[in-house]
Every structure is written in structure tokens, then in C-alpha cells.
Motif scaffolding. Structure first.
Motif, PDB file in Angstrom:
ATOM      1  N   HIS A  58      54.380  36.385  85.104  1.00 54.41           N
ATOM      2  CA  HIS A  58      55.784  36.333  85.540  1.00 54.41           C
ATOM      3  C   HIS A  58      56.513  35.397  84.578  1.00 54.41           C
ATOM      4  CE1 HIS A  58      54.945  38.162  89.549  1.00 54.41           C
ATOM      5  NE2 HIS A  58      53.756  37.627  89.328  1.00 54.41           N
ATOM      6  N   ILE A  59      57.564  35.905  83.944  1.00 53.89           N
ATOM      7  CA  ILE A  59      58.259  35.099  82.932  1.00 53.89           C
ATOM      8  C   ILE A  59      59.692  35.596  82.779  1.00 53.89           C
ATOM      9  CG2 ILE A  59      57.343  36.567  81.075  1.00 53.89           C
ATOM     10  CD1 ILE A  59      57.412  34.069  79.242  1.00 53.89           C
ATOM     11  N   ALA A  60      60.606  34.665  82.563  1.00 57.72           N
ATOM     12  CA  ALA A  60      62.003  35.002  82.270  1.00 57.72           C
ATOM     13  C   ALA A  60      62.483  34.104  81.145  1.00 57.72           C
ATOM     14  CB  ALA A  60      62.876  34.836  83.506  1.00 57.72           C
ATOM     15  N   ILE A  61      63.287  34.664  80.257  1.00 56.76           N
ATOM     16  CA  ILE A  61      63.808  33.944  79.093  1.00 56.76           C
ATOM     17  C   ILE A  61      65.312  33.786  79.285  1.00 56.76           C
ATOM     18  CG2 ILE A  61      63.745  33.805  76.593  1.00 56.76           C
ATOM     19  CD1 ILE A  61      60.997  34.321  77.771  1.00 56.76           C
ATOM     20  N   ALA A  62      65.770  32.538  79.407  1.00 63.03           N
ATOM     21  CA  ALA A  62      67.178  32.257  79.709  1.00 63.03           C
ATOM     22  C   ALA A  62      67.957  31.952  78.432  1.00 63.03           C
ATOM     23  CB  ALA A  62      67.277  31.088  80.682  1.00 63.03           C
ATOM     24  N   PHE A  63      69.091  32.629  78.274  1.00 59.47           N
ATOM     25  CA  PHE A  63      69.962  32.452  77.119  1.00 59.47           C
ATOM     26  C   PHE A  63      71.319  31.912  77.573  1.00 59.47           C
ATOM     27  CE2 PHE A  63      66.889  35.430  75.518  1.00 59.47           C
ATOM     28  CZ  PHE A  63      66.784  35.167  74.158  1.00 59.47           C
ATOM     29  N   ASP A  64      71.970  31.177  76.686  1.00 61.49           N
ATOM     30  CA  ASP A  64      73.315  30.672  76.953  1.00 61.49           C
ATOM     31  C   ASP A  64      74.350  31.671  76.454  1.00 61.49           C
ATOM     32  OD1 ASP A  64      73.383  28.157  78.303  1.00 61.49           O
ATOM     33  OD2 ASP A  64      72.468  27.233  76.551  1.00 61.49           O
ATOM     34  N   GLU A  65      75.122  32.206  77.375  1.00 58.87           N
ATOM     35  CA  GLU A  65      76.287  33.025  77.004  1.00 58.87           C
ATOM     36  C   GLU A  65      77.583  32.315  77.346  1.00 58.87           C
ATOM     37  OE1 GLU A  65      76.219  36.930  78.625  1.00 58.87           O
ATOM     38  OE2 GLU A  65      74.818  37.691  77.120  1.00 58.87           O
ATOM     39  N   LEU A 251      78.889  17.735  86.895  1.00 58.19           N
ATOM     40  CA  LEU A 251      78.577  18.325  85.603  1.00 58.19           C
ATOM     41  C   LEU A 251      77.087  18.286  85.301  1.00 58.19           C
ATOM     42  CD1 LEU A 251      81.468  16.804  83.436  1.00 58.19           C
ATOM     43  CD2 LEU A 251      81.417  19.020  84.603  1.00 58.19           C
ATOM     44  N   THR A 252      76.409  17.226  85.758  1.00 59.83           N
ATOM     45  CA  THR A 252      74.990  17.067  85.413  1.00 59.83           C
ATOM     46  C   THR A 252      74.054  17.750  86.403  1.00 59.83           C
ATOM     47  OG1 THR A 252      74.877  14.937  86.583  1.00 59.83           O
ATOM     48  CG2 THR A 252      75.400  14.864  84.236  1.00 59.83           C
ATOM     49  N   THR A 253      74.585  18.208  87.527  1.00 63.02           N
ATOM     50  CA  THR A 253      73.751  18.876  88.530  1.00 63.02           C
ATOM     51  C   THR A 253      73.584  20.353  88.180  1.00 63.02           C
ATOM     52  OG1 THR A 253      74.449  17.355  90.279  1.00 63.02           O
ATOM     53  CG2 THR A 253      73.523  19.473  90.961  1.00 63.02           C
ATOM     54  N   ILE A 254      72.357  20.804  88.097  1.00 64.76           N
ATOM     55  CA  ILE A 254      72.062  22.194  87.775  1.00 64.76           C
ATOM     56  C   ILE A 254      72.300  23.065  89.003  1.00 64.76           C
ATOM     57  CG2 ILE A 254      70.202  23.793  87.164  1.00 64.76           C
ATOM     58  CD1 ILE A 254      69.047  21.584  85.404  1.00 64.76           C
ATOM     59  N   ALA A 255      73.032  24.158  88.810  1.00 56.30           N
ATOM     60  CA  ALA A 255      73.310  25.086  89.908  1.00 56.30           C
ATOM     61  C   ALA A 255      72.042  25.837  90.298  1.00 56.30           C
ATOM     62  CB  ALA A 255      74.395  26.070  89.495  1.00 56.30           C
ATOM     63  N   LEU A 256      71.925  26.130  91.588  1.00 55.60           N
ATOM     64  CA  LEU A 256      70.772  26.866  92.103  1.00 55.60           C
ATOM     65  C   LEU A 256      71.168  28.209  92.699  1.00 55.60           C
ATOM     66  CD1 LEU A 256      68.885  23.940  93.907  1.00 55.60           C
ATOM     67  CD2 LEU A 256      68.661  24.710  91.534  1.00 55.60           C
ATOM     68  N   ASP A 257      72.419  28.618  92.458  1.00 57.27           N
ATOM     69  CA  ASP A 257      72.924  29.846  93.074  1.00 57.27           C
ATOM     70  C   ASP A 257      73.539  30.798  92.052  1.00 57.27           C
ATOM     71  OD1 ASP A 257      75.101  28.294  92.424  1.00 57.27           O
ATOM     72  OD2 ASP A 257      76.100  28.479  94.363  1.00 57.27           O
ATOM     73  N   ALA A 258      73.095  30.723  90.803  1.00 58.33           N
ATOM     74  CA  ALA A 258      73.621  31.633  89.787  1.00 58.33           C
ATOM     75  C   ALA A 258      73.114  33.055  90.050  1.00 58.33           C
ATOM     76  CB  ALA A 258      73.185  31.168  88.396  1.00 58.33           C
ATOM     77  N   PRO A 259      73.916  34.072  89.715  1.00 57.89           N
ATOM     78  CA  PRO A 259      73.475  35.459  89.902  1.00 57.89           C
ATOM     79  C   PRO A 259      72.273  35.776  89.011  1.00 57.89           C
ATOM     80  CG  PRO A 259      75.850  35.327  89.533  1.00 57.89           C
ATOM     81  CD  PRO A 259      75.294  33.984  89.210  1.00 57.89           C
ATOM     82  N   LEU A 260      71.295  36.470  89.585  1.00 55.79           N
ATOM     83  CA  LEU A 260      70.065  36.797  88.860  1.00 55.79           C
ATOM     84  C   LEU A 260      69.691  38.255  89.106  1.00 55.79           C
ATOM     85  CD1 LEU A 260      67.814  33.734  89.846  1.00 55.79           C
ATOM     86  CD2 LEU A 260      68.968  34.074  87.648  1.00 55.79           C
ATOM     87  N   PRO A 261      68.912  38.848  88.201  1.00 53.13           N
ATOM     88  CA  PRO A 261      68.338  40.164  88.501  1.00 53.13           C
ATOM     89  C   PRO A 261      67.395  40.061  89.701  1.00 53.13           C
ATOM     90  CG  PRO A 261      68.017  39.546  86.184  1.00 53.13           C
ATOM     91  CD  PRO A 261      68.522  38.341  86.882  1.00 53.13           C
ATOM     92  N   GLU A 262      67.127  41.174  90.314  1.00 53.19           N
ATOM     93  CA  GLU A 262      66.221  41.192  91.467  1.00 53.19           C
ATOM     94  C   GLU A 262      64.789  40.899  91.034  1.00 53.19           C
ATOM     95  OE1 GLU A 262      67.036  41.501  94.640  1.00 53.19           O
ATOM     96  OE2 GLU A 262      69.162  41.610  94.081  1.00 53.19           O
TER      97      GLU A 262
END
Length: 302
Positions: A58-65, A251-262
Motif C-alpha cells: 500500500h503506497i501513495a505518492i503526494a505531489f504539491d500542486e 499555518l503549521t497544522t497539517i490538515a486531516l480532511d483533504a479530499p482523497l481518492p477512495e
């Protein structure tokens, strides 16, 4: 006691490794149109090393857009304003790196309003609910705030791994205090000023005593009594900059509710046609092609 090991989700901070390849690889590789591909070559080697070493299921690669349209820019327009925009030569290569991941059967994460850190944080939150542990592949200290339980952060370049317990040894605070810590010290990389006069040691001492930024701001009357140089002036400064301190934490708190693929990002079989076309276009060498094919369970020509 249940001793069955938890399944693992690897979450990769791709941008860090693309930038490293861009700066470290010689400008000797070009695509069919003559554009440089050094970052693609370097990122491909990193990705192959990671896949061969870790063999993730199980792996996901996160990119900055979200280069200038992240939700944090709406809160604070100067967020990351100190950074030069990526040149076109590098922007093209980010697209190729993302295409390489997809051709290898790896899920990519990207969103115009959320940073890679937020996508990683949201994926980690989902994975924990499903009983997974996470391995976050990045050296970025911001991501340490996500560590919990059996999670690990993995600085691949240095070969160093640490858990939530290891965050305190590295930064002097617990993993769950990292956002507060960065709000107090500031983060020059992201153009977050922090509170004047508070460096890493002072921030760690304050959080050790008060537990959190909220606790500190609620009990500022105690601060002058601490055996801390300039404590009285520091209390006055924090009182005057309360709103800024809370903004810096947003600003420094990472969001935990970003939209993701299923799903939970199961590693799929690669696409031989896509991988072949990409390897031809960016000029990947025969050794890299063989490794890509072996890793993806495919056969490539050339």
C-alpha cells in the motif's frame, strides 16, 4: 495481547525528492523536445530504491500542486512568498515524475488547494481508522506531527527512521506538540515569522511546562515566574501577539480532511505501454528500464 503486525501504508513526500534530484543530478539528460529531464532520472532512481527496499503493498505518492493557491495563502498571503516559483524546466519534470508513478501502478495524490503534507496527513488519518500503521517517507520536520503509535518517519537519503517517541529526541517536544512548536519558533522555509525571541530551546521549555500553545496563552501570568531569561518580556510579547501565534499555528497544522481518492492505495500492476513511452521520451537508460520493468512486473524494450 494481539501481536499481529499492522499492515503498512507508505506515504511519500514526492516534491522533496524531485527537488533534490533537480539540484543534484547533472544537466545531461533531455527529452525528445530538448527539455532537461535530470529530475526525472534522479526521482526514478529514488523511487526504484524505495520500492526495492521496502516492497510496499500500500503506497501513495503526494505531489504539491497548491503552489500559490493553498488554503494557507488565504489565511496569510505571505505564506511561502519567500520562495522563487519553479522554473518551467522543473514544472515539466514534475508532470513526468507523476506520470512515472502512475505507470508503475502507484497512486498519486495532488490537489490545487492542499499541500502534499495535508494529503499525507489525511491519508494517514484514514489509514489509522482502518488499522494501518504509516511510514512517512520525508525528512520534513513538519510531518513529524503526524506520528502516532506504530508510525514511522523515514529520511530515505540518510537512512534514518524515527517514531513518535523519537521526535522528542530530535526536537525537544512530543510529536503532537510540533505544530505549536513551529508556531512559536516560526519556520523560515515557509515564511512563518513565529514569535520574536523564541527559539527552539525556549519553545521546547515552554511546551514542556504548559503542554500546548493554548495552555501557554491561557496561563501567561505564570510565565514571568519561570526561570527563563527575559520571561517577563516574553509574556508581554505573547500577550500582544496572541492572535498572530494562533494564526501561525493554523499555518503549521497539517490538515486531516483533504479530499482523497477512495481506498487504501493498493499498489497495482504497472502499465507497460505507458512506462515504455515515458522511458523513451525522457531517455531513461537500459539499467533503469530493466529495474522499472522488474519492479512493475513488466517487460520493456530498449
Amino acid at each position: 495481547m494481539n501481536t499481529t503486525p499492522k499492515p503498512t501504508l507508505h506515504l511519500v513526500d514526492a516534491s522533496l525528492y524531485v527537488f533534490r534530484a533537480w539540484h543534484s543530478m547533472p544537466d545531461a539528460f533531455h527529452d525528445a523536445d530538448g527539455w532537461p529531464t535530470n529530475a526525472v532520472h534522479g526521482f526514478a532512481r529514488f523511487l526504484l530504491d524505495l520500492l526495492e527496499r521496502e516492497r510496499p503493498q500500500h503506497i501513495a505518492i503526494a505531489f504539491d500542486e497548491a503552489l500559490d493557491g493553498c488554503f494557507r495563502n488565504a489565511l496569510y498571503p505571505a505564506y511561502k512568498a519567500n520562495r522563487d516559483p519553479a522554473p518551467p524546466e522543473l514544472r515539466r519534470q514534475f508532470a513526468w515524475c507523476k506520470a512515472l508513478c502512475r505507470a508503475l501502478g502507484l497512486t498519486t495524490l495532488a490537489h490545487p488547494a492542499y499541500e502534499a503534507d495535508d494529503l499525507i496527513g489525511s491519508a494517514a488519518a484514514r489509514a489509522r481508522q482502518a488499522g494501518f500503521r504509516c511510514v512517512i517517507v520525508s525528512a520534513d520536520k513538519d510531518l513529524s506531527q503526524l506520528l502516532d503509535g506504530h508510525d514511522e518517519q523515514y529520511d530515505f537519503a540518510r537512512g534514518e527512521r524515527w517514531s513518535a517517541d523519537g521526535v522528542r529526541a530530535r526536537h525537544g517536544v512530543h510529536a503532537h506538540q510540533m505544530a505549536d512548536y513551529l508556531a512559536l519558533t516560526g519556520d523560515a522555509v515557509d515564511n512563518i515569522p513565529g514569535i520574536q525571541g523564541i527559539g527552539p530551546r525556549t519553545a521546547a521549555r515552554l511546551l514542556a511546562h504548559f503542554g500546548s500553545l493554548d495552555g501557554l496563552l491561557a496561563r501567561l501570568d505564570e510565565l514571568p515566574q519561570l526561570r527563563l531569561r527575559g520571561a517577563a518580556q516574553l509574556a508581554q510579547r505573547l500577550h500582544a501577539q496572541r492572535a498572530q501565534a494562533l494564526l501561525w499555528r493554523q499555518l503549521t497544522t497539517i490538515a486531516l480532511d483533504a479530499p482523497l481518492p477512495e481506498g487504501l492505495f493498493v499498489r497495482e500492476r504497472g502499465d507497460p505501454d505507458e512506462l515504455q513511452a515515458l522511458a523513451d521520451w525522457v531517455g531513461l537508460g537500459p539499467l533503469t528500464r530493466r529495474r522499472l520493468a522488474q519492479t512493475a512486473g513488466l517487460t520493456l524494450q530498449g
